[in-house]
Design an enzyme around this catalytic site. Structure first.
Site, mmCIF file in Angstrom:
data_model
loop_
_atom_site.group_PDB
_atom_site.id
_atom_site.type_symbol
_atom_site.label_atom_id
_atom_site.label_comp_id
_atom_site.label_asym_id
_atom_site.label_seq_id
_atom_site.Cartn_x
_atom_site.Cartn_y
_atom_site.Cartn_z
ATOM 1 N N HIS A 1 0.679 -1.278 0.126
ATOM 2 C CA HIS A 1 0.125 0.199 0.006
ATOM 3 C C HIS A 1 0.734 1.448 0.294
ATOM 4 C CE1 HIS A 1 -3.201 2.439 0.462
ATOM 5 N NE2 HIS A 1 -2.696 3.303 1.552
ATOM 6 N N SER A 2 0.916 2.079 -1.513
ATOM 7 C CA SER A 2 1.321 3.404 -0.715
ATOM 8 C C SER A 2 2.827 3.331 -1.303
ATOM 9 C CB SER A 2 0.750 4.208 -0.237
ATOM 10 O OG SER A 2 1.090 5.641 -0.089
ATOM 11 N N MET A 3 3.666 3.511 -0.376
ATOM 12 C CA MET A 3 5.425 2.982 -0.166
ATOM 13 C C MET A 3 5.172 1.569 -0.842
ATOM 14 S SD MET A 3 7.927 3.462 2.678
ATOM 15 C CE MET A 3 7.832 2.504 3.379
ATOM 16 N N SER B 1 3.628 -0.273 -2.304
ATOM 17 C CA SER B 1 3.308 -0.635 -3.428
ATOM 18 C C SER B 1 5.212 -0.871 -4.428
ATOM 19 C CB SER B 1 3.043 0.015 -4.975
ATOM 20 O OG SER B 1 1.611 -0.291 -3.600
ATOM 21 N N SER C 1 -1.207 -0.882 -4.373
ATOM 22 C CA SER C 1 -2.233 0.089 -4.033
ATOM 23 C C SER C 1 -2.189 1.448 -3.049
ATOM 24 C CB SER C 1 -3.130 -0.758 -2.600
ATOM 25 O OG SER C 1 -4.261 0.066 -1.659
#
Length: 245
Positions: free
Chosen positions: A94-96, A98, A122
Site C-alpha cells: 500500500h502506497s510506499m 507498492s 494499492s
C-alpha cells in the site's frame, strides 16, 4: 545475526502457519507504518501465511536507523523473500509499500527466483509518473500538518516523525528505471475518495505488467482505507489468489 533471525526480523509472521500454509502473502506497509498496522491475517484462512515487512526504525526495530533509499530496502528484502518462495505467493503493498513490492519483484526476476503469482498494489501512482509534491524536506511542523496521525497523541507523533520523513525520502528520491514489464498478473487498488492518486495514475500501472490487469476501487473510502477495511481487502485478494488450488 543468523539467516533465520534476519528473515524473522524483516518478515513478521514468517512460519506462523507452517503446519497449514499452502500459500504466502507478503505485505508491504505504507510510509510511517510498521508491521502491526495491518491485520490481514485475521481475515485470511489458515492456508494463507501472511508475512508483513518490518522495515528498520519502527516498532520492535525502533533502535535501528530507518532506510532512506528504496534500492537499499529492496537489496535487503529480495534475498530474504527469495529464500521463502517454496509456496505459491503474492505481494500486497500500500502506497510506499507498492513501490517497494514492485521493485522487489523486479529484483527477484533479476535473481532468477520464482516470481509472485500476483501483485496487489494499492494507493500509489504508477512508477515513472511525476510526484504531486515534495514533503520529505518540509520543516517538522509543516510535515506534521500533512501527516495522517489521527488519534495519535503529540508525543508519539514526534516519535514517529523521523520514520515518516525517512519513508517519504525513500519514495520521493526513487528514480524509476525502465525494464520489460513483469509477467505477473496485477491488481491495482485504491479508495474511491483517495485524493492522493487519480484513476488515470492507477491505470498507468498496466504498462508495467504483461499479464492480466485489474483495477478495483473501494467505494467511499480515503487513502488509508486499509485500516478498517481488512475484511473487504482480504476478500478481494482471495478472489484472485485463492487459498487452495
Amino acid at each position: 545475526m543468523t539467516a533465520t533471525a534476519l528473515a524473522t526480523a524483516w518478515l513478521r509472521g514468517l512460519d506462523s502457519r507452517e503446519l497449514t500454509a499452502q500459500r504466502r502473502l507478503f505485505v508491504f506497509p505504507h510510509a510511517g507504518a510498521g508491521a502491526s498496522a495491518y491485520r490481514l491475517a485475521a481475515y485470511l484462512p489458515d492456508s494463507v501465511e501472511v508475512c508483513t515487512v518490518q522495515l528498520p526504525g519502527r516498532e520492535n526495530r525502533l533502535a535501528e536507523p530507518a532506510l532512506t533509499s528504496l534500492d537499499d530496502a529492496v537489496a535487503a528484502l529480495a534475498p530474504l523473500i527469495a529464500d521463502h518462495t517454496d509456496l505459491p505467493y503474492a505481494f500486497f503493498g500500500h502506497s510506499m509499500g507498492s513501490l517497494i513490492a514492485f521493485e522487489t519483484a523486479r529484483r527477484l526476476r533479476a535473481l532468477g527466483t520464482r516470481l509472485p503469482d500476483r501483485l496487489f498494489l494499492s494507493g500509489m501512482r504508477a512508477p515513472g509518473l511525476p510526484d504531486r509534491g515534495t514533503r520529505h524536506t518540509l520543516p517538522d511542523d509543516k510535515l506534521l500538518a500533512t501527516a495522517e496521525f489521527d488519534g495519535v497523541d503529540a508525543e508519539l507523533q514526534q516519535l514517529l516523525l523521523p520514520v515518516l520523513r525517512a519513508d517519504l525520502t525513500l519514495c520521493e528520491t526513487y528514480t524509476h528505471r525502465a525494464e520489460a514489464p513483469l509477467p505477473c498478473p496485477l491488481t491495482v487498488l485504491a479508495g474511491s475518495d483517495d485524493d492522493s492518486v487519480g484513476e488515470t495514475e492507477l491505470v498507468a500501472w498496466r504498462e508495467h505488467a504483461s499479464a492480466d490487469f485489474e483495477l478495483h476501487l473501494f467505494p467511499g473510502v480515503p487513502h488509508l482505507y486499509v485500516r478498517g477495511a481488512e475484511r473487504q481487502l482480504a476478500e478481494t485478494i482471495t478472489r484472485t489468489f485463492p487459498a487452495r488450488g
